[in-house]
Scaffold this active site. Structure first.
Site, PDB file in Angstrom:
ATOM      1  N   ASP A   1     -24.112  11.739   9.369  1.00 25.28           N
ATOM      2  CA  ASP A   1     -25.527  11.750   9.506  1.00 25.28           C
ATOM      3  C   ASP A   1     -25.825  12.979  10.508  1.00 25.28           C
ATOM      4  OD1 ASP A   1     -24.893   9.518   8.633  1.00 25.28           O
ATOM      5  OD2 ASP A   1     -25.820   8.351  10.210  1.00 25.28           O
TER       6      ASP A   1
ATOM      7  N   GLU B   1     -30.300   1.494   7.272  1.00 23.44           N
ATOM      8  CA  GLU B   1     -29.924   2.232   8.377  1.00 23.44           C
ATOM      9  C   GLU B   1     -31.016   3.231   8.549  1.00 23.44           C
ATOM     10  OE1 GLU B   1     -24.986   1.858   8.136  1.00 23.44           O
ATOM     11  OE2 GLU B   1     -25.936   3.257   6.734  1.00 23.44           O
TER      12      GLU B   1
HETATM   13  C1  FRU Z   1     -25.163   5.787   8.570  1.00 23.63           C
HETATM   14  C2  FRU Z   1     -24.385   5.225   9.732  1.00 23.63           C
HETATM   15  C3  FRU Z   1     -25.227   4.775  10.730  1.00 23.63           C
HETATM   16  C4  FRU Z   1     -24.562   4.699  12.170  1.00 23.63           C
HETATM   17  C5  FRU Z   1     -23.455   6.108  11.667  1.00 23.63           C
HETATM   18  C6  FRU Z   1     -22.302   5.788  12.241  1.00 23.63           C
HETATM   19  O1  FRU Z   1     -24.514   6.715   7.627  1.00 23.63           O
HETATM   20  O2  FRU Z   1     -23.720   4.023   9.072  1.00 23.63           O
HETATM   21  O3  FRU Z   1     -26.067   3.765  10.494  1.00 23.63           O
HETATM   22  O4  FRU Z   1     -25.247   4.909  13.153  1.00 23.63           O
HETATM   23  O5  FRU Z   1     -23.427   6.040  10.355  1.00 23.63           O
HETATM   24  O6  FRU Z   1     -21.523   6.828  12.068  1.00 23.63           O
END
Ligand code: FRU
Length: 494
Positions: A24, A207
């Site tokens: 992300d 998320e």
């Molecule tokens: C989304 C996610 C978020 C988390 C991160 C962990 O892709 O699952 O919810 O903070 O990636 O790397």
């Protein structure tokens, strides 16, 4: 620019990490002339692992400079996704009014608690600050600032300044809802409400929320948009981004939107969030160009993961609903090199246009305008569109299907590597054309294709991993013909 990477499949006009893993985008904030891009990063391996915040900056959103890692995991856990703000009035006291601090909000993910099955204690929200333009960061000594309230998935804080209530607002993904918290100083947070029950897709974990105000195109009306990423459950399978358009009163979000709406119908735009503090009338989003279905398996070596092209978001009212639009940021023009204008042509069957384009391969941008005025007449094709291919028989097609009334992407043969059964796919973007002509705009990089059609209302973002770069371009019309009124092909320079 600072993207001199030449490995196989390495994007040339998209951000990717110099080495190893990224997922992300995080901490998007504009400050002192720089767009900051932090990102979920594992610096040791090209796989997901203990998360750090990698860091890059850009002055124009299209050329990125890699900087040292900003946040390292510590005894409280890995550094998961989050956001950043400029604390202009120094409400936190971490800087001064003359040198307002940057504040980063992130989730601590405690791998020990996770390992021991204490899922309700694993994730909490924490902060760090910087007074040197994001070059060095100090974690707040009394972290976490929001303890886990007993929710297994409790993460990805997005903080904004809410002008009317003069408060900071944090949106957090909390199980199957988005929770809101408010604060006068970025440190002390009070729960103020939640949204999500009975709304949208709940097929997967919620998320990476985002919350912002947007003006409705050609009106003076403004609406609040709440972005909620969900994994799995996307229309194309796996990870995807849904959005809600409604009202936010400083405490909670509400909408009367009944249907589930998606920002992108391709397989590879996830965890997208927008820049804070960018100029008021622009809302710019960047996503992780990947899908959790196969993110750890994509066939790249030494690095893995990339970001989407940055997009400017808009809102359009259609009937009684509001549609979120995405278009490439105008700064793409800074990458333009050689250019070819395509003249009007009638397409029937399959017609190559490669011979008209001396640089017919990635990275390039193609725009095509099709004449739809005669669509009720006989001879109008069942399907029309564009195919990119190579001499190995691999191809990627985007088309419009006049019978099912949707755009579609055929990625069943877009790689020679057999790394995941979820990668080959045929997916659809419902869109009913009413206009007399329609423009398609595509950004084609070494390992991705992004389609923006109908003024950003139909968007498809897909990775492709051809064994040899696609260097043949064909237009096609099946069972009929269609006029391509005109188009352009711009070479893109990194
Ligand atoms: C989304 C996610 C978020 C988390 C991160 C962990 O892709 O699952 O919810 O903070 O990636 O790397």
């Amino acid at each position: 620019g600072d993207m001199p990477f030449q490995e196989k499949h390495r994007p040339q006009v998209h951000f990717s990490p110099a080495k190893n893993w990224m997922n992300d985008p995080n901490g998007l904030v504009y400050h002192n002339g720089e767009y900051h891009l932090f990102y979920q990063h594992y610096p040791e391996k090209p796989f997901w692992g203990p998360m750090h915040w990698g860091h890059a900056v850009s002055r124009d959103l299209v050329h990125w400079e890699h900087l040292p890692i900003a946040l390292y995991p510590d005894s409280l856990g890995y550094i998961f996704s989050g956001s950043a703000v400029v604390d202009l009035r120094n409400t936190s006291g971490f800087g001064s009014e003359y040198n307002p601090p940057l504040i980063a909000f992130f989730t601590y993910h405690d791998p020990v608690a996770a390992e021991e099955g204490r899922r309700n204690e694993t994730q909490s929200q924490a902060i760090a600050y910087s007074t040197d333009n994001g070059r060095s960061w100090t974690k707040y000594v009394h972290n976490p600032v929001i303890k886990n309230p007993g929710i297994p998935d409790f993460r990805d804080p997005k903080v904004i300044w809410h002008e009317e209530t003069q408060k900071w607002v944090m949106s957090i993904a909390a199980g199957q809802v988005i929770q809101f918290y408010t604060s006068p100083n970025c440190i002390d947070w009070t729960y103020s409400g939640e949204f999500g029950e009975g709304k949208g897709s709940h097929e997967g974990v919620w998320e990476c929320p985002d919350l912002f105000l947007l003006k409705v195109r050609n009106t003076d009306e403004t609406k609040w948009v709440l972005i909620v990423n969900v994994n799995p459950g996307a229309p194309a399978g796996g990870s995807g981004t849904q959005y809600f358009v409604g009202e936010f009163d400083g405490r909670c979000f509400e909408t009367d939107q009944e249907v589930t709406l998606w920002m992108d119908y391709g397989k590879d735009n996830y965890a997208g969030v927008t820049w804070n503090n960018a100029s008021d009338d622009r809302r710019i989003l960047i996503g992780w160009m990947n899908n959790w279905q196969y993110a750890n398996e994509v066939p790249t070596e030494g690095w893995r993961g990339a970001a989407t092209f940055p997009r400017e978001l808009g809102l359009e009212k259609e009937g009684n609903r509001y549609l979120l639009t995405s278009d490439p940021v105008q700064e793409i023009e800074k990458l333009y090199g050689k250019k070819v204008n395509l003249k009007k042509m009638m397409i029937s069957g399959t017609q190559s246009i490669s011979d008209k384009i001396p640089f017919a391969k990635a990275p390039m941008e193609i725009t095509l305008t099709f004449n739809l005025a005669n669509k009720t007449k006989m001879g109008f094709p069942n399907k029309y569109g564009i195919t990119l291919k190579n001499s190995k028989g691999e191809y990627y097609t985007v088309g419009y299907d006049n019978i099912d009334r949707c755009f579609y992407a055929d990625r069943t043969r877009a790689t020679g590597e057999n790394f995941s059964s979820s990668f080959p796919s045929l997916h659809f973007a419902p869109y009913i054309v009413r206009e007399p002509e329609i423009t398609w705009r595509m950004i084609i990089d070494v390992s991705s294709v992004e389609l923006f059609a109908a003024d950003g209302k139909a968007v498809i973002t897909d990775l492709v991993f051809p064994s040899d770069i696609f260097d043949e371009i064909e237009l096609f019309a099946e069972n009929g013909r269609i006029e391509m009124i005109g188009g352009t092909v711009n070479e893109l320079n990194s």
